[in-house]
Design a protein around this motif. Structure first.
Motif, PDB file in Angstrom:
ATOM      1  N   ARG A  24      -7.738   3.643  -1.212  1.00  0.00           N
ATOM      2  CA  ARG A  24      -6.448   2.391  -1.144  1.00  0.00           C
ATOM      3  C   ARG A  24      -5.415   2.623  -1.532  1.00  0.00           C
ATOM      4  O   ARG A  24      -3.990   3.204  -1.785  1.00  0.00           O
ATOM      5  CB  ARG A  24      -6.984   1.116  -0.783  1.00  0.00           C
ATOM      6  CG  ARG A  24      -7.248   0.625   0.234  1.00  0.00           C
ATOM      7  CD  ARG A  24      -8.158  -0.698   0.122  1.00  0.00           C
ATOM      8  NE  ARG A  24      -6.801  -1.647   0.373  1.00  0.00           N
ATOM      9  CZ  ARG A  24      -6.902  -2.731   0.212  1.00  0.00           C
ATOM     10  NH1 ARG A  24      -8.194  -3.234   0.210  1.00  0.00           N
ATOM     11  NH2 ARG A  24      -5.820  -3.059   0.717  1.00  0.00           N
ATOM     12  N   ASN A  27      -3.596   6.084  -1.183  1.00  0.00           N
ATOM     13  CA  ASN A  27      -3.121   5.778   0.105  1.00  0.00           C
ATOM     14  C   ASN A  27      -1.789   5.469  -0.254  1.00  0.00           C
ATOM     15  O   ASN A  27      -0.118   5.927  -0.025  1.00  0.00           O
ATOM     16  CB  ASN A  27      -3.655   5.386   1.407  1.00  0.00           C
ATOM     17  CG  ASN A  27      -5.213   6.468   2.298  1.00  0.00           C
ATOM     18  OD1 ASN A  27      -4.789   6.877   1.602  1.00  0.00           O
ATOM     19  ND2 ASN A  27      -5.351   5.672   2.532  1.00  0.00           N
ATOM     20  N   ALA A  28      -1.750   4.750  -0.899  1.00  0.00           N
ATOM     21  CA  ALA A  28      -1.045   3.520  -1.577  1.00  0.00           C
ATOM     22  C   ALA A  28       0.527   4.295  -2.287  1.00  0.00           C
ATOM     23  O   ALA A  28       1.787   4.375  -2.061  1.00  0.00           O
ATOM     24  CB  ALA A  28      -0.325   2.374  -2.578  1.00  0.00           C
ATOM     25  N   THR A  31       2.743   7.210  -0.857  1.00  0.00           N
ATOM     26  CA  THR A  31       3.822   6.279   0.018  1.00  0.00           C
ATOM     27  C   THR A  31       5.109   6.689  -0.958  1.00  0.00           C
ATOM     28  O   THR A  31       6.182   6.461  -0.522  1.00  0.00           O
ATOM     29  CB  THR A  31       3.555   4.606   0.053  1.00  0.00           C
ATOM     30  OG1 THR A  31       4.601   4.119  -0.776  1.00  0.00           O
ATOM     31  CG2 THR A  31       2.676   4.457   0.946  1.00  0.00           C
ATOM     32  N   ILE A  61       3.625  -1.210  -5.897  1.00  0.00           N
ATOM     33  CA  ILE A  61       3.195  -0.090  -4.160  1.00  0.00           C
ATOM     34  C   ILE A  61       1.557  -0.890  -4.952  1.00  0.00           C
ATOM     35  O   ILE A  61       0.945  -0.929  -3.829  1.00  0.00           O
ATOM     36  CB  ILE A  61       3.245   1.156  -4.710  1.00  0.00           C
ATOM     37  CG1 ILE A  61       4.974   1.027  -4.636  1.00  0.00           C
ATOM     38  CG2 ILE A  61       2.457   2.181  -4.233  1.00  0.00           C
ATOM     39  CD1 ILE A  61       5.206   2.384  -4.313  1.00  0.00           C
ATOM     40  N   ASN A  64       1.077  -4.037  -3.583  1.00  0.00           N
ATOM     41  CA  ASN A  64       0.995  -4.823  -2.374  1.00  0.00           C
ATOM     42  C   ASN A  64      -0.442  -4.037  -1.643  1.00  0.00           C
ATOM     43  O   ASN A  64      -0.799  -4.819  -0.448  1.00  0.00           O
ATOM     44  CB  ASN A  64       2.675  -3.837  -2.047  1.00  0.00           C
ATOM     45  CG  ASN A  64       3.356  -4.886  -1.884  1.00  0.00           C
ATOM     46  OD1 ASN A  64       3.673  -6.203  -2.456  1.00  0.00           O
ATOM     47  ND2 ASN A  64       4.843  -4.156  -1.928  1.00  0.00           N
ATOM     48  N   ALA A  65      -0.782  -3.410  -2.309  1.00  0.00           N
ATOM     49  CA  ALA A  65      -2.661  -2.500  -1.881  1.00  0.00           C
ATOM     50  C   ALA A  65      -3.536  -3.330  -2.370  1.00  0.00           C
ATOM     51  O   ALA A  65      -4.254  -3.414  -1.715  1.00  0.00           O
ATOM     52  CB  ALA A  65      -2.435  -1.078  -2.403  1.00  0.00           C
TER      53      ALA A  65
END
Length: 85
Positions: A24, A27-28, A31, A61, A64-65
């Motif tokens: 996770r 992936n964050a 971005t 970021i 937010n994950a």
């Protein structure tokens, strides 16, 4: 981007323990425009980013994950070689 325009951050993320959590956060971090060389291990992420990327952006970021950051350290190439050997 050239290496001179990049920086390496070591990010302490204590609540990122499992492989699912690491995926996770990975992936964050992906971005972030031009983020490269993202590596994960329990509680720690390393990422190479453009120099203009800020620690605040990275923290936002990750938060937010669903994770929190206790420390971000910008390291030099020499310091990275020492920690990997």
């Amino acid at each position: 981007m050239t290496i001179k325009n990049m920086k390496t951050l070591i990010i302490q993320i204590p609540n990122m323990q499992s492989s699912h959590c690491q995926m996770r956060v990975n992936n964050a971090l992906n971005t972030i425009l031009n983020a490269t060389d993202i590596t994960m291990r329990s509680g720690v992420a390393r990422v190479v980013l453009p120099k203009e990327s800020t620690s605040e952006e990275v923290i936002c970021i990750i938060e937010n994950a669903g994770y929190y950051v206790t420390e971000i350290e910008e390291v030099t190439a020499d310091a990275i070689e020492k920690t990997e050997s």
